[in-house]
Design an enzyme around this catalytic site. Structure first.
Site, mmCIF file in Angstrom:
data_model
loop_
_atom_site.group_PDB
_atom_site.id
_atom_site.type_symbol
_atom_site.label_atom_id
_atom_site.label_comp_id
_atom_site.label_asym_id
_atom_site.label_seq_id
_atom_site.Cartn_x
_atom_site.Cartn_y
_atom_site.Cartn_z
ATOM 1 N N HIS A 159 -8.842 12.188 1.095
ATOM 2 C CA HIS A 159 -9.809 11.112 0.815
ATOM 3 C C HIS A 159 -11.189 11.380 1.430
ATOM 4 O O HIS A 159 -12.134 10.650 1.147
ATOM 5 C CB HIS A 159 -9.294 9.767 1.334
ATOM 6 C CG HIS A 159 -8.074 9.274 0.625
ATOM 7 N ND1 HIS A 159 -7.999 9.183 -0.746
ATOM 8 C CD2 HIS A 159 -6.861 8.868 1.091
ATOM 9 C CE1 HIS A 159 -6.793 8.739 -1.097
ATOM 10 N NE2 HIS A 159 -6.084 8.548 0.006
ATOM 11 N N ASP A 196 -0.095 13.501 -4.158
ATOM 12 C CA ASP A 196 -0.048 12.245 -3.395
ATOM 13 C C ASP A 196 -0.249 11.084 -4.387
ATOM 14 O O ASP A 196 -0.917 11.253 -5.410
ATOM 15 C CB ASP A 196 -1.194 12.270 -2.378
ATOM 16 C CG ASP A 196 -1.158 11.133 -1.377
ATOM 17 O OD1 ASP A 196 -0.776 11.375 -0.228
ATOM 18 O OD2 ASP A 196 -1.546 10.000 -1.747
ATOM 19 N N HIS A 198 -2.068 8.605 -4.114
ATOM 20 C CA HIS A 198 -3.475 8.189 -4.107
ATOM 21 C C HIS A 198 -4.342 9.340 -4.600
ATOM 22 O O HIS A 198 -4.140 10.493 -4.213
ATOM 23 C CB HIS A 198 -3.885 7.770 -2.696
ATOM 24 C CG HIS A 198 -3.002 6.714 -2.120
ATOM 25 N ND1 HIS A 198 -1.992 6.989 -1.219
ATOM 26 C CD2 HIS A 198 -2.935 5.386 -2.377
ATOM 27 C CE1 HIS A 198 -1.361 5.862 -0.919
ATOM 28 N NE2 HIS A 198 -1.901 4.873 -1.601
ATOM 29 N N ASP A 285 4.153 9.804 -0.725
ATOM 30 C CA ASP A 285 4.071 8.347 -0.899
ATOM 31 C C ASP A 285 4.317 7.930 -2.352
ATOM 32 O O ASP A 285 4.148 6.764 -2.712
ATOM 33 C CB ASP A 285 2.745 7.778 -0.358
ATOM 34 C CG ASP A 285 1.554 8.653 -0.648
ATOM 35 O OD1 ASP A 285 1.669 9.572 -1.473
ATOM 36 O OD2 ASP A 285 0.484 8.407 -0.054
HETATM 37 ZN ZN LIG Z 1 -1.522 8.777 -0.240
#
Ligand SMILES: [Zn+2]
Length: 343
Positions: A159, A196, A198, A285
């Site tokens: 991120h 992931d 995200h 995740d």
């Molecule tokens: Zn994540």
């Protein structure tokens, strides 16, 4: 395969984050990496090695000097400002154009941090620096032996933009490792596969105008999943990078079959690109019981994910990202690596 790991991550242990309108215990906690390490050892995956020190230069190749200065000094400035030792959080998230750039730490944090899930504590810089060295060491190991390695990075990185922290990430480990591999002649192309849940917004943005890094990501659609503002399928790169960015946003509840079918598509893109190396942003995740997830992947999916990635037959650097279902995290992560090795 060898695993790279640094004890320095233990010093990065902020207590609280602001999530869903509440101050809660931080999900990205030291026990995550410790449990993955235990699972690596229990599975006899290979050696566990400390990282080498590549210094700041490979980090400076990705992140801006002013941002690195902020990360290194933020906590000391915060304490000097008479704040609480729980960690640095932004005072504001300023949106209008600047008329004045305050040197006050709570204001600076508003410039360099995008949410309330990336607090900076006394050990954050050292942990993030060592996490980047772990990624670099895994990349160097793959460069030298031609197969695969696992960078057990913590804190995670995908991120983080060149000048922004957020979502538990401070330094973009996978981007730092990818850029370092490209600096090693005669490497001309590397691919990054982000699995992931995200979207890897930082990684995408860092390489968005470049054709020497193919970025592919499977993730929850930004309509419903963090980080919300990047990750749609129509983001395909810009200028020289047009056609070298592929997002696969998936619906809430995506199951093993949908995820694996989409992974096959992404792997097809990677194969056609013919990269010299593959780097995998490995988040677990996607697991059905993940508290920050939303997909329905079961434990069986992870070995299949690793097996599919192995079919690309590329030297592969696995970089640890997210995964917060503590009880299953170690086995899910290690099952990707075992699946890759075909055992
Ligand atoms: Zn994540």
């Amino acid at each position: 395969m060898n695993t790279f790991y640094s004890l320095a991550h233990l010093a990065h242990a902020p207590a609280k984050e602001f999530l869903d309108g509440a101050l809660v215990d931080v999900f990205e906690k030291p026990s995550r990496a410790e449990l993955v390490l235990q699972a690596v050892r229990a599975a006899n995956l290979g050696k566990v090695l400390p990282p080498a020190d590549f210094g700041l230069d490979p980090i400076r190749a990705i992140h801006t000097a002013d941002y690195l200065d902020f990360l290194q000094n933020a906590f000391a400035l915060w304490i000097a400002d008479g704040r609480d030792s729980n960690g640095v959080y932004p005072d504001t998230f300023w949106k209008a154009p600047f008329q004045h750039r305050s040197a006050k730490i709570g204001a600076l944090a508003g410039i360099y941090v995008m949410d309330m899930s990336a607090p900076i504590v006394g050990g954050t810089w050292t942990a993030a620096y060592q996490s980047a060295q772990v990624a670099l060491s895994a990349a160097q190991d793959v460069q030298q032996q031609g197969k695969a390695a696992f960078g057990l990075c913590r804190p995670p990185g995908h991120h983080a933009h060149a000048n922004i922290a957020g979502g538990y990430c401070y330094l973009n480990n996978v981007a730092i490792a990818a850029q370092w591999l490209l600096s090693q002649a005669p490497t001309q192309r590397v691919a990054i596969l982000d699995i992931d849940i995200h979207h890897g917004n930082g990684t995408q943005h860092i390489f968005y105008t470049r054709k020497d890094v193919l970025f592919t990501s499977l993730h929850g659609h930004p309509d419903w999943q963090y980080p919300y503002f990047l990750g749609s399928a129509n983001e395909q790169g810009e200028s020289e990078g047009l056609g070298f960015n592929f997002n696969y946003p998936l619906p809430k509840g995506a199951d093993n079959a949908l995820f694996l079918r989409t992974l096959d598509e992404a792997c097809g893109r990677i194969a056609r690109y013919q990269p010299h190396y593959l780097l995998v942003s490995l988040g677990a995740d996607t697991y059905e019981k993940d508290p920050l997830g939303g997909f329905a992947l079961t434990a069986e999916a992870y070995e299949a994910i690793g097996w599919r990635i192995a079919q690309l037959e590329l030297p592969t650097v696995f970089i640890m990202e997210g995964g917060y279902a503590i009880a299953q995290l170690g086995s899910n992560v290690v099952n990707v690596l075992l699946g890759f090795e075909g055992r």
